[in-house]
Design a protein around this motif. Structure first.
Motif, PDB file in Angstrom:
ATOM      1  N   SER A 113       0.816  -1.219   0.000  1.00 24.55           N
ATOM      2  CA  SER A 113       0.000   0.000   0.000  1.00 24.55           C
ATOM      3  C   SER A 113       0.847   1.265   0.000  1.00 24.55           C
ATOM      4  N   GLY A 114       2.151   1.098   0.197  1.00 27.75           N
ATOM      5  CA  GLY A 114       3.024   2.259   0.320  1.00 27.75           C
ATOM      6  C   GLY A 114       3.196   2.709   1.759  1.00 27.75           C
ATOM      7  N   GLN A 115       2.524   2.022   2.679  1.00 22.52           N
ATOM      8  CA  GLN A 115       2.622   2.366   4.099  1.00 22.52           C
ATOM      9  C   GLN A 115       3.544   1.413   4.860  1.00 22.52           C
ATOM     10  N   GLU A 116       4.253   0.570   4.134  1.00 17.39           N
ATOM     11  CA  GLU A 116       5.197  -0.338   4.775  1.00 17.39           C
ATOM     12  C   GLU A 116       6.340   0.466   5.405  1.00 17.39           C
ATOM     13  N   PRO A 117       6.964  -0.062   6.456  1.00 17.72           N
ATOM     14  CA  PRO A 117       8.035   0.692   7.120  1.00 17.72           C
ATOM     15  C   PRO A 117       9.267   0.837   6.233  1.00 17.72           C
ATOM     16  N   PHE A 118      10.001   1.940   6.434  1.00 15.30           N
ATOM     17  CA  PHE A 118      11.294   2.098   5.780  1.00 15.30           C
ATOM     18  C   PHE A 118      12.278   1.113   6.411  1.00 15.30           C
ATOM     19  N   SER A 119      13.360   0.832   5.702  1.00 10.09           N
ATOM     20  CA  SER A 119      14.383  -0.076   6.234  1.00 10.09           C
ATOM     21  C   SER A 119      14.953   0.444   7.550  1.00 10.09           C
ATOM     22  N   SER A 120      15.001   1.758   7.689  1.00 12.08           N
ATOM     23  CA  SER A 120      15.525   2.366   8.916  1.00 12.08           C
ATOM     24  C   SER A 120      14.568   2.204  10.092  1.00 12.08           C
ATOM     25  N   GLU A 121      13.333   1.759   9.813  1.00 17.48           N
ATOM     26  CA  GLU A 121      12.336   1.568  10.869  1.00 17.48           C
ATOM     27  C   GLU A 121      12.198   0.100  11.278  1.00 17.48           C
ATOM     28  N   ILE A 122      13.093  -0.728  10.760  1.00 15.77           N
ATOM     29  CA  ILE A 122      13.121  -2.152  11.119  1.00 15.77           C
ATOM     30  C   ILE A 122      14.433  -2.419  11.852  1.00 15.77           C
ATOM     31  N   SER A 123      14.360  -2.956  13.062  1.00 12.23           N
ATOM     32  CA  SER A 123      15.574  -3.299  13.803  1.00 12.23           C
ATOM     33  C   SER A 123      15.840  -4.796  13.689  1.00 12.23           C
ATOM     34  N   VAL A 124      17.121  -5.141  13.731  1.00  9.94           N
ATOM     35  CA  VAL A 124      17.548  -6.529  13.550  1.00  9.94           C
ATOM     36  C   VAL A 124      18.226  -7.005  14.829  1.00  9.94           C
ATOM     37  N   HIS A 125      17.839  -8.188  15.292  1.00 14.32           N
ATOM     38  CA  HIS A 125      18.372  -8.710  16.551  1.00 14.32           C
ATOM     39  C   HIS A 125      18.954 -10.104  16.347  1.00 14.32           C
ATOM     40  N   ALA A 126      20.148 -10.307  16.908  1.00 15.14           N
ATOM     41  CA  ALA A 126      20.829 -11.599  16.811  1.00 15.14           C
ATOM     42  C   ALA A 126      20.274 -12.563  17.847  1.00 15.14           C
ATOM     43  N   ILE A 127      20.097 -13.817  17.441  1.00 12.65           N
ATOM     44  CA  ILE A 127      19.629 -14.873  18.341  1.00 12.65           C
ATOM     45  C   ILE A 127      20.705 -15.959  18.354  1.00 12.65           C
ATOM     46  N   PRO A 128      21.596 -15.953  19.353  1.00 11.54           N
ATOM     47  CA  PRO A 128      22.737 -16.880  19.341  1.00 11.54           C
ATOM     48  C   PRO A 128      22.398 -18.319  19.667  1.00 11.54           C
ATOM     49  N   GLY A 129      21.214 -18.585  20.245  1.00 15.12           N
ATOM     50  CA  GLY A 129      20.877 -19.951  20.625  1.00 15.12           C
ATOM     51  C   GLY A 129      21.920 -20.523  21.564  1.00 15.12           C
ATOM     52  N   ASP A 130      22.277 -21.792  21.357  1.00 19.49           N
ATOM     53  CA  ASP A 130      23.319 -22.399  22.190  1.00 19.49           C
ATOM     54  C   ASP A 130      24.619 -22.569  21.415  1.00 19.49           C
ATOM     55  N   GLY A 131      24.741 -21.853  20.317  1.00 14.78           N
ATOM     56  CA  GLY A 131      25.962 -21.928  19.522  1.00 14.78           C
ATOM     57  C   GLY A 131      25.785 -22.690  18.227  1.00 14.78           C
ATOM     58  N   PHE A 132      24.840 -23.652  18.205  1.00 17.60           N
ATOM     59  CA  PHE A 132      24.589 -24.383  16.964  1.00 17.60           C
ATOM     60  C   PHE A 132      23.110 -24.709  16.769  1.00 17.60           C
ATOM     61  N   SER A 133      22.312 -24.697  17.836  1.00 22.84           N
ATOM     62  CA  SER A 133      20.874 -24.928  17.711  1.00 22.84           C
ATOM     63  C   SER A 133      20.115 -23.623  17.927  1.00 22.84           C
ATOM     64  N   ASN A 134      19.047 -23.458  17.150  1.00 23.45           N
ATOM     65  CA  ASN A 134      18.173 -22.286  17.273  1.00 23.45           C
ATOM     66  C   ASN A 134      18.927 -20.973  17.116  1.00 23.45           C
TER      67      ASN A 134
END
Length: 238
Positions: A63-84
């Motif tokens: 619709s043109g109302q989607e967020p800009f890339s600057s409005e999306i934050s990215v978060h790392a999920i380390p899991g246990d090193g190899f799972s998840n």
């Protein structure tokens, strides 16, 4: 002296291997990911996975109302090193009402550090709120190369999390496409939103982590130094 130099060189190699990939910026914005991790040479690391090639495009029904890339934050999920081990995309901008649907697409690549085909499963999770009866929100995740169960579809309110296992077709790398769609019933004077999209990947067996290699190198380095300070037979010669 030659042995001492050999161990110093080994430690240097191990340290270089451990620091070859930068860690993914936790909480960074999607536009910085697009800029900073734009190729395999610039891939960032979470646990024993590499991520790169981030892109953000509008879907066919945007619709043109989607967020800009600057409005999306990215978060790392380390899991246990190899799972998840995974990555999540958070935004307050995936909000739809009766006249403005949301259709947004996020793409990137993920691979194992060792380049071994040992990714055995994938999990997709969506978080958000549907306000009105008849509202609909979903994320469709497509994995390339294709595996059984792909594409995955997570919806609000159920199933909000979907997991697929492909032990007979494990992969070393995927191109990942997350298509976010949010639609509010035209008869509703409400707003519904998607706040988090999370992708997780697990392996059959753990890969050797660089930190453990450094630990081994430091141990060997310490043993060499000890022998140099206290040569064998030194006590007996006194």
């Amino acid at each position: 002296m030659k042995r001492f130099c050999l161990w110093v060189g080994l430690l240097g190699v191990l340290s270089t291997a451990a620091m070859a990939n930068q860690l993914c910026t936790n909480g960074g914005t999607y536009d910085t990911y697009i800029t900073n991790y734009n190729s395999f040479a610039n891939a960032c690391q979470i646990g024993d996975k590499l991520f790169w090639g981030f892109q953000h495009t509008a879907g066919a029904n945007a619709s043109g109302q989607e967020p800009f890339s600057s409005e999306i934050s990215v978060h790392a999920i380390p899991g246990d090193g190899f799972s998840n081990i995974g990555i999540s995309f958070n935004s307050g901008g995936w909000v739809a009402n009766s006249t403005t649907p949301i259709n947004d697409i996020l793409t990137y690549n993920v691979a194992t550090l060792s380049a071994s085909p040992i990714i055995k499963d994938a999990t997709l999770t969506i978080t958000g709120t549907l306000t009105g009866l008849g509202d609909h929100a979903q994320v469709v995740e497509t994995l390339t190369p294709g595996v059984a169960g792909s594409p995955l579809t997570a919806t609000l309110n159920s199933p909000a999390s979907v997991n697929i296992v492909f032990l007979n077709n494990m992969q070393a790398m995927f191109a990942v496409k997350d298509e976010i769609s949010l639609l509010v019933d035209p008869g509703n004077n409400t707003q519904s939103h998607v706040s988090i999209v999370e992708n997780d990947f697990s392996e059959l067996v753990p890969e050797p982590l660089p930190t453990s290699l450094i630990g081994s190198g430091l141990l060997l380095f310490g043993l060499v130094l000890r022998k140099r300070v206290n040569p064998v037979g030194a006590e007996e010669s006194k």
